[in-house]
Scaffold this motif. Structure first.
Motif, PDB file in Angstrom:
ATOM      1  N   VAL A 234       0.812  -1.154   0.087  1.00 22.87           N
ATOM      2  CA  VAL A 234      -0.118  -0.203  -0.198  1.00 22.87           C
ATOM      3  C   VAL A 234       0.855   1.117  -0.087  1.00 22.87           C
ATOM      4  O   VAL A 234       2.016   1.321   0.766  1.00 22.87           O
ATOM      5  CB  VAL A 234      -0.982   0.107   1.153  1.00 22.87           C
ATOM      6  CG1 VAL A 234      -1.914   1.377   1.228  1.00 22.87           C
ATOM      7  CG2 VAL A 234      -1.834  -1.198   1.309  1.00 22.87           C
ATOM      8  N   GLU A 235       0.560   2.222  -0.793  1.00 16.32           N
ATOM      9  CA  GLU A 235       1.391   3.610  -0.760  1.00 16.32           C
ATOM     10  C   GLU A 235       0.217   4.529  -0.766  1.00 16.32           C
ATOM     11  O   GLU A 235      -0.960   4.642  -1.327  1.00 16.32           O
ATOM     12  CB  GLU A 235       2.242   3.730  -1.817  1.00 16.32           C
ATOM     13  CG  GLU A 235       1.666   3.711  -3.204  1.00 16.32           C
ATOM     14  CD  GLU A 235       2.494   3.778  -4.552  1.00 16.32           C
ATOM     15  OE1 GLU A 235       3.910   3.280  -4.224  1.00 16.32           O
ATOM     16  OE2 GLU A 235       2.156   4.334  -5.628  1.00 16.32           O
ATOM     17  N   VAL A 236       0.744   5.703  -0.064  1.00 18.83           N
ATOM     18  CA  VAL A 236      -0.045   6.772   0.161  1.00 18.83           C
ATOM     19  C   VAL A 236       0.533   8.174  -0.270  1.00 18.83           C
ATOM     20  O   VAL A 236       1.559   8.408   0.066  1.00 18.83           O
ATOM     21  CB  VAL A 236      -0.640   7.115   1.635  1.00 18.83           C
ATOM     22  CG1 VAL A 236      -1.494   8.347   1.611  1.00 18.83           C
ATOM     23  CG2 VAL A 236      -1.403   5.750   2.047  1.00 18.83           C
ATOM     24  N   GLN A 237      -0.309   8.931  -1.122  1.00 25.53           N
ATOM     25  CA  GLN A 237       0.661  10.175  -1.670  1.00 25.53           C
ATOM     26  C   GLN A 237      -0.493  11.258  -1.346  1.00 25.53           C
ATOM     27  O   GLN A 237      -1.903  11.350  -1.405  1.00 25.53           O
ATOM     28  CB  GLN A 237       0.361  10.209  -3.191  1.00 25.53           C
ATOM     29  CG  GLN A 237       1.586   9.280  -3.603  1.00 25.53           C
ATOM     30  CD  GLN A 237       1.441   9.362  -5.347  1.00 25.53           C
ATOM     31  OE1 GLN A 237       0.686   8.433  -5.753  1.00 25.53           O
ATOM     32  NE2 GLN A 237       2.251  10.000  -5.848  1.00 25.53           N
ATOM     33  N   ALA A 238       0.109  12.424  -0.807  1.00 26.45           N
ATOM     34  CA  ALA A 238      -0.605  13.780  -0.467  1.00 26.45           C
ATOM     35  C   ALA A 238      -0.559  14.591  -1.758  1.00 26.45           C
ATOM     36  O   ALA A 238       0.264  14.681  -2.389  1.00 26.45           O
ATOM     37  CB  ALA A 238      -0.034  14.463   0.701  1.00 26.45           C
ATOM     38  N   GLN A 239      -1.681  15.504  -1.838  1.00 18.11           N
ATOM     39  CA  GLN A 239      -1.501  16.058  -3.259  1.00 18.11           C
ATOM     40  C   GLN A 239      -2.192  17.659  -2.743  1.00 18.11           C
ATOM     41  O   GLN A 239      -3.138  17.696  -2.001  1.00 18.11           O
ATOM     42  CB  GLN A 239      -2.694  15.517  -4.252  1.00 18.11           C
ATOM     43  CG  GLN A 239      -2.817  16.212  -5.436  1.00 18.11           C
ATOM     44  CD  GLN A 239      -3.382  15.378  -6.518  1.00 18.11           C
ATOM     45  OE1 GLN A 239      -2.776  14.400  -7.000  1.00 18.11           O
ATOM     46  NE2 GLN A 239      -4.414  15.869  -7.218  1.00 18.11           N
ATOM     47  N   ASN A 240      -1.847  18.644  -3.320  1.00 18.59           N
ATOM     48  CA  ASN A 240      -2.024  19.935  -3.416  1.00 18.59           C
ATOM     49  C   ASN A 240      -2.307  20.499  -4.761  1.00 18.59           C
ATOM     50  O   ASN A 240      -1.647  19.811  -5.729  1.00 18.59           O
ATOM     51  CB  ASN A 240      -1.121  20.846  -2.325  1.00 18.59           C
ATOM     52  CG  ASN A 240       0.024  21.085  -2.805  1.00 18.59           C
ATOM     53  OD1 ASN A 240       0.344  20.733  -4.203  1.00 18.59           O
ATOM     54  ND2 ASN A 240       1.104  21.486  -2.028  1.00 18.59           N
ATOM     55  N   VAL A 241      -2.485  21.737  -4.945  1.00 17.28           N
ATOM     56  CA  VAL A 241      -2.405  22.402  -6.238  1.00 17.28           C
ATOM     57  C   VAL A 241      -1.230  22.206  -7.069  1.00 17.28           C
ATOM     58  O   VAL A 241      -1.401  22.283  -8.184  1.00 17.28           O
ATOM     59  CB  VAL A 241      -3.097  23.837  -6.050  1.00 17.28           C
ATOM     60  CG1 VAL A 241      -4.383  24.037  -5.472  1.00 17.28           C
ATOM     61  CG2 VAL A 241      -1.991  24.833  -5.348  1.00 17.28           C
ATOM     62  N   GLU A 242      -0.239  21.939  -6.378  1.00 16.34           N
ATOM     63  CA  GLU A 242       1.007  21.997  -7.157  1.00 16.34           C
ATOM     64  C   GLU A 242       1.294  20.230  -7.763  1.00 16.34           C
ATOM     65  O   GLU A 242       2.236  20.171  -8.607  1.00 16.34           O
ATOM     66  CB  GLU A 242       2.270  22.281  -6.480  1.00 16.34           C
ATOM     67  CG  GLU A 242       2.371  23.804  -6.104  1.00 16.34           C
ATOM     68  CD  GLU A 242       2.722  24.526  -7.314  1.00 16.34           C
ATOM     69  OE1 GLU A 242       3.596  23.929  -8.204  1.00 16.34           O
ATOM     70  OE2 GLU A 242       2.442  25.703  -7.392  1.00 16.34           O
ATOM     71  N   GLY A 243       0.408  19.560  -7.053  1.00 15.47           N
ATOM     72  CA  GLY A 243       0.563  18.103  -7.474  1.00 15.47           C
ATOM     73  C   GLY A 243       0.523  17.206  -6.421  1.00 15.47           C
ATOM     74  O   GLY A 243       0.710  17.404  -5.225  1.00 15.47           O
ATOM     75  N   PRO A 244       1.005  15.812  -6.861  1.00 15.82           N
ATOM     76  CA  PRO A 244       1.143  14.734  -5.917  1.00 15.82           C
ATOM     77  C   PRO A 244       2.542  14.859  -5.162  1.00 15.82           C
ATOM     78  O   PRO A 244       3.603  15.151  -5.618  1.00 15.82           O
ATOM     79  CB  PRO A 244       0.747  13.654  -6.525  1.00 15.82           C
ATOM     80  CG  PRO A 244       1.201  14.000  -7.905  1.00 15.82           C
ATOM     81  CD  PRO A 244       0.902  15.180  -8.219  1.00 15.82           C
ATOM     82  N   SER A 245       2.674  14.388  -3.915  1.00 16.95           N
ATOM     83  CA  SER A 245       3.966  14.139  -3.418  1.00 16.95           C
ATOM     84  C   SER A 245       4.375  12.898  -3.602  1.00 16.95           C
ATOM     85  O   SER A 245       3.835  11.762  -4.793  1.00 16.95           O
ATOM     86  CB  SER A 245       3.667  14.107  -1.770  1.00 16.95           C
ATOM     87  OG  SER A 245       2.940  12.649  -1.380  1.00 16.95           O
ATOM     88  N   GLU A 246       5.751  12.339  -3.390  1.00 14.11           N
ATOM     89  CA  GLU A 246       6.341  11.168  -3.690  1.00 14.11           C
ATOM     90  C   GLU A 246       5.555  10.163  -2.833  1.00 14.11           C
ATOM     91  O   GLU A 246       4.843  10.462  -1.911  1.00 14.11           O
ATOM     92  CB  GLU A 246       7.469  11.193  -3.093  1.00 14.11           C
ATOM     93  CG  GLU A 246       8.713  11.970  -4.118  1.00 14.11           C
ATOM     94  CD  GLU A 246       8.737  11.491  -5.242  1.00 14.11           C
ATOM     95  OE1 GLU A 246       8.828  10.189  -5.375  1.00 14.11           O
ATOM     96  OE2 GLU A 246       8.677  12.092  -6.178  1.00 14.11           O
ATOM     97  N   PRO A 247       5.214   8.958  -3.185  1.00 13.57           N
ATOM     98  CA  PRO A 247       4.534   8.009  -2.467  1.00 13.57           C
ATOM     99  C   PRO A 247       5.080   7.468  -1.133  1.00 13.57           C
ATOM    100  O   PRO A 247       6.423   7.457  -1.124  1.00 13.57           O
ATOM    101  CB  PRO A 247       4.284   6.906  -3.311  1.00 13.57           C
ATOM    102  CG  PRO A 247       5.409   6.859  -4.502  1.00 13.57           C
ATOM    103  CD  PRO A 247       5.611   8.245  -4.490  1.00 13.57           C
ATOM    104  N   MET A 248       4.470   7.023  -0.222  1.00 12.13           N
ATOM    105  CA  MET A 248       4.880   6.542   1.175  1.00 12.13           C
ATOM    106  C   MET A 248       4.181   5.240   1.159  1.00 12.13           C
ATOM    107  O   MET A 248       3.123   5.209   1.119  1.00 12.13           O
ATOM    108  CB  MET A 248       4.599   7.338   2.192  1.00 12.13           C
ATOM    109  CG  MET A 248       4.874   6.853   3.596  1.00 12.13           C
ATOM    110  SD  MET A 248       6.812   6.595   3.736  1.00 12.13           S
ATOM    111  CE  MET A 248       7.279   8.310   4.154  1.00 12.13           C
ATOM    112  N   GLN A 249       5.105   4.202   1.219  1.00  8.80           N
ATOM    113  CA  GLN A 249       4.670   2.963   1.691  1.00  8.80           C
ATOM    114  C   GLN A 249       4.690   2.562   3.021  1.00  8.80           C
ATOM    115  O   GLN A 249       5.159   2.838   3.826  1.00  8.80           O
ATOM    116  CB  GLN A 249       5.637   1.735   0.778  1.00  8.80           C
ATOM    117  CG  GLN A 249       5.199   1.857  -0.863  1.00  8.80           C
ATOM    118  CD  GLN A 249       6.025   1.028  -1.349  1.00  8.80           C
ATOM    119  OE1 GLN A 249       6.848  -0.080  -0.652  1.00  8.80           O
ATOM    120  NE2 GLN A 249       5.797   0.792  -2.779  1.00  8.80           N
TER     121      GLN A 249
END
Length: 249
Positions: A234-249
């Motif tokens: 499982v990986e999770v990414q945070a996103q704002n108006v600039e785009g998504p973060s790198e994924p965290m597993q």
């Protein structure tokens, strides 16, 4: 009035490696006397430069910043060879008491950003900085006699905004035969914009090409329809108006 004897005085504020001549006048209760004959020329020694001006920001991107500063008002009698710049995140600067002394504060070497110019140009671009982060910087000058003292620290200077850093501490709070419930902490740096949502992706270790995903605005997700007794990534990414973060597993 009698003979006042030999008088010595130190004259400050002179530039290095220059010739000066001096004249003296006597002063008593009756007033100021005429000037003495001008002395022979006396040459000062070459010394280290005075401190340059504090750095100011010329341009900033999310991971870099260009600084400039005024050269020393006194080069010590020898041409400036280059400049050394050091900086630190403002949060560390304040935590370690930097506000109390903006010139001589010392920090652990691991917390410092350090760089130097190639020549005597009074500007420098610093790279690999953290986005949406405030820094303070100072600069010193080098001539043939050595380094000047550092300038006072700059005012806080901020890098540009960016996508967030990855979410933190992904945790499985409940595991059932065919489902998982996850939680995580928000990024430690939102990039300067609010986090709009989180994208959660998962796949079986047996079938890495068969990915599923969902989007949520909260810091939790329930994954259902999983195969029993199977390992999932499982990986999770945070996103704002600039785009998504790198994924965290």
């Amino acid at each position: 009035a009698g003979d006042v004897g030999l008088v010595r005085i130190a004259v400050g504020g002179l530039n290095g490696n220059l010739q000066y001549s001096f004249s003296v006048r006597g002063v008593n209760a009756a007033g100021v006397g005429p000037p003495s004959p001008v002395s022979d020329r006396v040459q000062t020694l070459v010394v280290v430069p005075s401190a340059p001006g504090s750095p100011v920001q010329v341009f900033a991107e999310h991971d870099s910043m260009t600084l400039s500063w005024e050269p020393p008002c006194n080069d010590g009698g020898s041409a400036i060879v280059r400049y050394y710049v050091r900086g630190i995140e403002e949060a560390v600067f304040l935590r370690d008491g930097g506000a109390a002394d903006r010139r001589t504060t010392k920090f652990p070497s691991g917390s410092l950003i350090e760089a130097l110019t190639r020549d005597n140009g009074t500007h420098l671009t610093l790279k690999r900085l953290r986005a949406n982060t405030r820094y303070v910087f100072q600069v010193c000058a080098l001539n043939s006699m050595g380094l000047s003292v550092y300038s006072a620290f700059s005012q806080p200077l901020e890098t540009g905004k960016s996508a967030p850093t990855p979410p933190l501490n992904i945790t499985v709070v409940e595991a059932k035969a065919t489902s998982l419930e996850l939680t995580w902490d928000p990024p430690d740096n939102d990039g300067g914009y609010p986090v709009d949502n989180y994208m959660v992706s998962w796949w079986s270790a047996r079938a890495p090409m068969e990915k599923s995903s969902t989007t949520t605005v909260v810091q939790t997700a329930a994954l259902s329809g999983l195969m029993a007794n199977s390992e999932y990534i499982v990986e999770v990414q945070a996103q704002n108006v600039e785009g998504p973060s790198e994924p965290m597993q």
